[in-house]
Write an enzyme that holds these catalytic residues in place. Structure first.
Site, PDB file in Angstrom:
ATOM      1  N   ASP A 144      65.866  26.338  63.543  1.00  0.00           N
ATOM      2  CA  ASP A 144      64.485  26.612  63.983  1.00  0.00           C
ATOM      3  C   ASP A 144      63.811  27.585  63.023  1.00  0.00           C
ATOM      4  O   ASP A 144      63.213  28.574  63.443  1.00  0.00           O
ATOM      5  CB  ASP A 144      64.480  27.140  65.408  1.00  0.00           C
ATOM      6  CG  ASP A 144      63.081  27.064  66.052  1.00  0.00           C
ATOM      7  OD1 ASP A 144      62.240  26.296  65.542  1.00  0.00           O
ATOM      8  OD2 ASP A 144      62.843  27.767  67.049  1.00  0.00           O
ATOM      9  N   LYS A 199      65.625  41.885  73.632  1.00  0.00           N
ATOM     10  CA  LYS A 199      65.486  40.470  73.984  1.00  0.00           C
ATOM     11  C   LYS A 199      66.140  40.271  75.350  1.00  0.00           C
ATOM     12  O   LYS A 199      67.361  40.345  75.477  1.00  0.00           O
ATOM     13  CB  LYS A 199      66.165  39.630  72.905  1.00  0.00           C
ATOM     14  CG  LYS A 199      65.931  38.151  72.965  1.00  0.00           C
ATOM     15  CD  LYS A 199      66.586  37.522  71.733  1.00  0.00           C
ATOM     16  CE  LYS A 199      66.424  36.020  71.713  1.00  0.00           C
ATOM     17  NZ  LYS A 199      67.072  35.444  70.519  1.00  0.00           N
ATOM     18  N   GLY A 218      61.478  30.598  75.077  1.00  0.00           N
ATOM     19  CA  GLY A 218      62.180  29.884  76.119  1.00  0.00           C
ATOM     20  C   GLY A 218      63.319  30.679  76.720  1.00  0.00           C
ATOM     21  O   GLY A 218      63.699  30.481  77.877  1.00  0.00           O
ATOM     22  N   TYR A 219      63.883  31.612  75.947  1.00  0.00           N
ATOM     23  CA  TYR A 219      64.994  32.444  76.425  1.00  0.00           C
ATOM     24  C   TYR A 219      64.524  33.542  77.374  1.00  0.00           C
ATOM     25  O   TYR A 219      65.291  34.043  78.188  1.00  0.00           O
ATOM     26  CB  TYR A 219      65.684  33.100  75.229  1.00  0.00           C
ATOM     27  CG  TYR A 219      64.698  33.823  74.345  1.00  0.00           C
ATOM     28  CD1 TYR A 219      64.131  33.169  73.249  1.00  0.00           C
ATOM     29  CD2 TYR A 219      64.276  35.112  74.615  1.00  0.00           C
ATOM     30  CE1 TYR A 219      63.197  33.798  72.463  1.00  0.00           C
ATOM     31  CE2 TYR A 219      63.333  35.742  73.834  1.00  0.00           C
ATOM     32  CZ  TYR A 219      62.803  35.088  72.768  1.00  0.00           C
ATOM     33  OH  TYR A 219      61.864  35.711  71.997  1.00  0.00           O
ATOM     34  N   GLN A 223      57.554  36.365  73.573  1.00  0.00           N
ATOM     35  CA  GLN A 223      58.109  35.572  74.663  1.00  0.00           C
ATOM     36  C   GLN A 223      58.492  34.203  74.123  1.00  0.00           C
ATOM     37  O   GLN A 223      57.809  33.628  73.286  1.00  0.00           O
ATOM     38  CB  GLN A 223      57.102  35.421  75.802  1.00  0.00           C
ATOM     39  CG  GLN A 223      57.636  34.651  76.985  1.00  0.00           C
ATOM     40  CD  GLN A 223      56.705  34.746  78.187  1.00  0.00           C
ATOM     41  OE1 GLN A 223      55.792  35.567  78.209  1.00  0.00           O
ATOM     42  NE2 GLN A 223      56.936  33.931  79.191  1.00  0.00           N
TER      43      GLN A 223
END
Length: 951
Positions: free
Chosen positions: A746, A650, A632-633, A630
């Protein structure tokens, strides 16, 4: 603008009418509690939207995984008694107004997406018995006020982000039986005052940031049966000898806790079934007094134990695992440990003696086929042919490193009889052709006291069914899988009894069974430990079809009809307003994102378009047991497609959805990225107001999981170097060969995924991370100016200060990953920065003291060069860092220096410099007690480590 304001006002009025009409319909709820429910709705997004059938005759209204129960008290009002909303995708925060619900006994918001902190007002819920908040995103400290709950029996707060200390006020909870707070970030010392708790049975605080020493007073918890504190950061503390006085203890698990000193004598605890003290710094010899004859698991591996293997290990009748690997034990290999065990067909015994100093075998080493013995890494294996122990000295294949999983296959002998719809043959029923509708239940054993579940399956089935008032054949263990902890995730199926000719449970029976699981009324069992309710799979018993119906019409129901009519009128008016709004020319093109023929369509070679139904089926309706991540998207699920391909799905949440054109542009762009070190896109879904990307599945998860999973065998240096090289090659491709180029932005251990062969693949790259392109004059800026994003600990210091993103920002983040591979440390932990800690060690000449001790033997020159490269990548100044091409070349140079037996396996992709190794290597390291100066160095070569100013 006026039209929009009127429309929003109409929405608010209509929804309020619906919600309050449904709540007030059956009987007047106490006004204060009604106000509290309104606050809960505002914070969590109408959590009671499925619970609208309030009836005076029913104390509970539910759709079985969401329950609200009431009770009429002396004041004539309905008062809320239970509030259970399990796995409802709730978002938002917990309202302080919960403190008004002083009659609530069960508060259950498990397996949602609730964030924020726990309100201190919950301490006012004086009737509360169960506080169940597992599996959310709750953060912040535990309020001291929770220590004022006079009737609490269970805290189930695990799998959140709770931080801060454990309040000493919890010592006032004289009724509490369960502290399940594992997998958080709770820090500080365990308060010695907790030893006063007279009824505490289960103390689960593993996977936190606890420090200090182990309080010797904990032995005063006279009811304690499970003490599980794995993976904490105690400060070189010893195991208090007083712990041998915990007379009722069934499980003691202190794995990876920085413990030192000797092992206490636990022979006085005759109830002990499970002892795990692995991955510590324990020394001295193993106590010779006999442990409980019923013990199933003893793990003393990865310590500094000396002496011989005691003869008392031969008296255990239920033993499943004895691990003494990676110590300094000497003497003979025992040949009689299994002599008192009566093996079932499914029973196994794993004896792990690897990497010690065992020199001889006295007698014949001829165990039953159920027994696995591992001796590799001992001097005795130099005589393997002479002693006839070749089988036991063979290299490890990893197959016995974890207990077995299981999936039930229903092979009915009644092919001529077809079970209709959701009905199935009940495999163990007296009539093998009996068809019935199953009720599915997902549970997890939080802390079982066994290593292998299979021999205990029948015992577990009898234990559960006797508590539920069912016959054993009415429960089928459909599947089970071991998870980190170790914990045991199970999917059960419950069937109606064979005398029920309808083949289905009544609605009231379903409600009873669900309630028994949800309120933890099943009596505890020492062998299986506490359980964890994950989900229900209702199948045939969908609540919209089978909700209990009340006979007759009470005044409350009549009031509900009237208020419902008013609400319906409001909704009708809202619908008319909405249609008018839609017909306005300016708004005509706005609406559902559901796919239609007029929508954009896209065909990309090699990328499959999936329907929502395809992916829903692949994930069992996006069941929580299929969730593997899990962010932020949104969430990531493991799915199995119709052709048996395993994929990672996803699924974007509402706040992360793109416009359709942007979504298709990203898919088309991602479809052009092909590299062996990038996670491959398989397909996508864009319908039913959903946006999903389907990727290849990476069975070993993220690098972060691999490094932090102490239950897995440790990675050798060669494999770590291979992961570093693969990651660098993937990022180099993004920087130089993607069209247009990509700056990842990231890079972190969680975004480097590991496949079944331990190849590294970079994940979470996309169109939002494009590198600068030439402007109309052909000029390319050296950076992107953007708001600071990324993960703390990995963020480029210059980017953080200037908001200027460059390719060297990825180099910095990858350098942090290299330091993690070398040290096993986290980027930031307890206020300590990995760069600062490593640099100080290197500058003081003690670099090898911070190398991950689970790595095993390594070539010191390779370590020095890899460390120098990592620190060079982490330079504060962007210009001082190497390019990604230079990083790849240096890693290939280091890999060419490896001894032939450790060389990184060759890849089909040619190396940058042409110096890649070609020999295969074992995946895992073996720590040997015989280390020589050619493997582990002590002094740094002058000038190898770059100078970096500590931050």
């Amino acid at each position: 603008m006026e039209r929009e304001r009127l429309l929003l006002l109409g929405v608010a009025v209509a929804l309020s009418a619906c919600w309050f009409g449904s709540l007030a319909s059956a009987q007047m709820i106490h006004p204060g509690e009604l106000k509290a429910l309104k606050a809960i709705r505002n914070n969590l997004g109408d959590p009671l939207k499925h619970l609208r059938n309030w009836k005076k005759s029913d104390p509970c209204t539910s759709n079985w995984t969401g329950v609200i129960c009431t009770q009429i008290l002396d004041d004539g009002y309905l008062h809320i008694q239970e509030l259970r909303l399990l796995n409802k995708n709730l978002t938002g925060t917990l309202a302080p107004e919960l403190g008004v619900l002083t009659h609530v006994t069960y508060l259950d918001f498990m397996w949602n997406n609730i964030s924020g902190s726990i309100p201190k007002e919950i301490g006012n819920m004086t009737s509360l018995q169960l506080l169940l908040l597992s599996g959310n995103n709750i953060s912040g400290p535990l309020p001291d006020e929770l220590g004022s709950l006079p009737n609490i029996t269970k805290f189930q707060l695990d799998l959140n982000q709770i931080s801060g200390p454990l309040p000493s006020s919890f010592a006032n909870l004289l009724t509490v039986q369960h502290f399940h707070m594992n997998n958080n970030s709770i820090s500080g010392q365990i308060p010695p005052e907790l030893s006063k708790l007279p009824k505490l049975k289960h103390f689960l605080l593993d996977n936190n940031n606890l420090s200090g020493h182990l309080p010797p007073q904990l032995h005063m918890m006279r009811s304690l049966t499970i003490l599980q504190l794995d993976n904490n950061k105690f400060e070189g503390t010893e195991i208090p000898p007083t712990y041998s006085n915990m007379s009722r203890l069934v499980k003691l698990s202190l794995r990876n806790c920085n413990l030192t000193g000797a092992i206490p004598d636990f022979s006085t605890i005759q109830s002990l079934l499970y002892l795990d003290l692995s991955l510590n710094y324990l020394s001295g010899s193993i106590p010779t007094n006999k442990l409980s004859s019923s013990i199933t698991t003893i793990d003393l591996s990865h310590n500094q134990l000396t002496g011989t293997i005691p003869s008392n290990f031969s008296g255990f009748t239920q033993l499943q695992k004895l691990s003494l690997r990676d110590n300094f034990l000497s003497g003979d290999v025992p040949t009689n440990i299994w002599q008192n065990i009566t093996f079932k067909a499914t029973s196994t015994l794993n004896l792990e003696f690897q990497n010690n100093a065992l020199t001889n075998v006295v007698g014949s080493l001829n165990p039953p086929p159920n027994v696995t013995i591992r001796l590799q890494g001992n001097p005795v294996c130099r005589r393997e042919n002479e002693l006839g122990i070749v089988t036991y000295c063979a290299p490890e294949d990893g197959s016995a490193d974890a207990p077995a999983n299981y999936t039930f296959l229903n092979s009915s002998n009644c092919p001529s009889q077809h079970c209709p719809g959701y009905f199935e043959h009940v495999p163990d029923a007296p009539d093998p052709c009996y068809c019935a509708a199953p009720l599915g239940v997902g549970v997890r054993l939080r802390s079982p006291s066994i290593y292998d579940f299979r021999p205990y399956a029948d015992e577990f089935r009898s234990y559960v069914t006797s508590n539920l008032g069912l016959e054993p054949y009415q429960l089928v263990i459909d599947s089970f899988i071991w998870q980190k902890g170790p914990r045991l995730l199970m999917f059960l199926k419950l069937y109606p009894e064979i005398g029920n000719y309808s083949g289905e449970f009544s609605a009231s029976e379903v409600q009873r069974l669900v309630s028994d699981f949800a309120t933890f009324t099943i009596i505890g069992n020492d062998t299986f430990g506490p359980y964890d309710l994950r989900n229900f799979t209702l199948g045939y018993y969908q609540p919209d079809v089978n909700l209990p119906m009340s006979s007759g019409m009470s005044k409350g129901v009549l009031a509900a009809i009237v208020l419902g009519s008013i609400s319906s009128a409001g909704v009708t008016g809202l619908a008319i307003a909405f249609l008018f709004y839609r017909r306005h020319p300016r708004n005509r093109n706005q609406g559902s994102r559901t796919k239609s023929a007029s929508k954009l369509s896209m065909k990309v070679e090699g990328i499959k378009e999936f329907s929502f139904a395809d992916l829903e089926k692949a994930t069992s309706s996006f069941d929580i047991t299929a969730q593997i991540g899990q962010g932020g998207y949104g969430k990531v699920y493991k799915g199995v497609l119709g052709d048996s391909t395993v994929v990672a799905i996803k699924r974007a949440q509402q706040g992360s959805l793109q416009g359709q054109q942007e979504f298709f542009t990203e898919i088309e762009f991602l479809s052009r990225l092909h590299h062996r070190n990038l996670v491959a896109l398989v397909g996508y879904c864009d319908e039913e107001s959903e946006q999903m990307l389907v990727y290849e599945f990476m069975p070993n998860g993220s690098l972060q999981n691999v490094l932090s999973d102490r239950y897995r065998s440790p990675l050798s240096f060669a494999v770590r170097l291979s992961i570093a090289l693969g990651s660098a090659k993937g990022i180099l491709y993004l920087h130089t060969e993607a069209d247009p180029p990509i700056i990842h932005r990231d890079i972190k251990a969680n975004n480097i995924l590991i496949d079944s062969r331990f190849n590294a693949k970079v994940a979470d790259f996309g169109i939002s991370r494009l590198a600068p392109l030439p402007n109309t004059d052909g000029y390319v800026t050296a950076h992107i100016s953007t708001n600071v994003k990324g993960t703390p600990g990995y963020v480029d210091p210059e980017y953080f200060l200037t908001h200027k993103l460059t390719e060297k920002s990825d180099v910095y983040s990858l350098g942090i990953v290299f330091l993690e591979l070398l040290t096993g440390m986290q980027p930031i932990s307890h206020g300590r920065n990995i760069v600062r800690e490593v640099l100080q060690a290197c500058q003081s000449g003690s670099m090898f003291s911070i190398i991950d001790r689970s790595m095993g033997p390594y070539p010191s020159e390779c370590i020095k060069k890899f460390m120098a490269l990592a620190l060079k990548c982490c330079e504060d100044q962007t210009k001082a860092r190497p390019t990604m091409l230079e990083v790849v070349r240096e890693l290939e140079n280091i890999s060419s220096m490896l001894p032939e037996t450790d060389t990184i396996a060759s890849e089909s992709e040619p190396s940058i410099s042409g110096t890649g190794g070609s020999a295969s290597q074992p995946l895992y390291a073996r720590r040997s007690p015989y280390t020589s100066t050619d493997l582990i160095g002590s002094d740094l070569v002058s000038g190898v480590i770059p100078k970096i100013s500590p931050r």
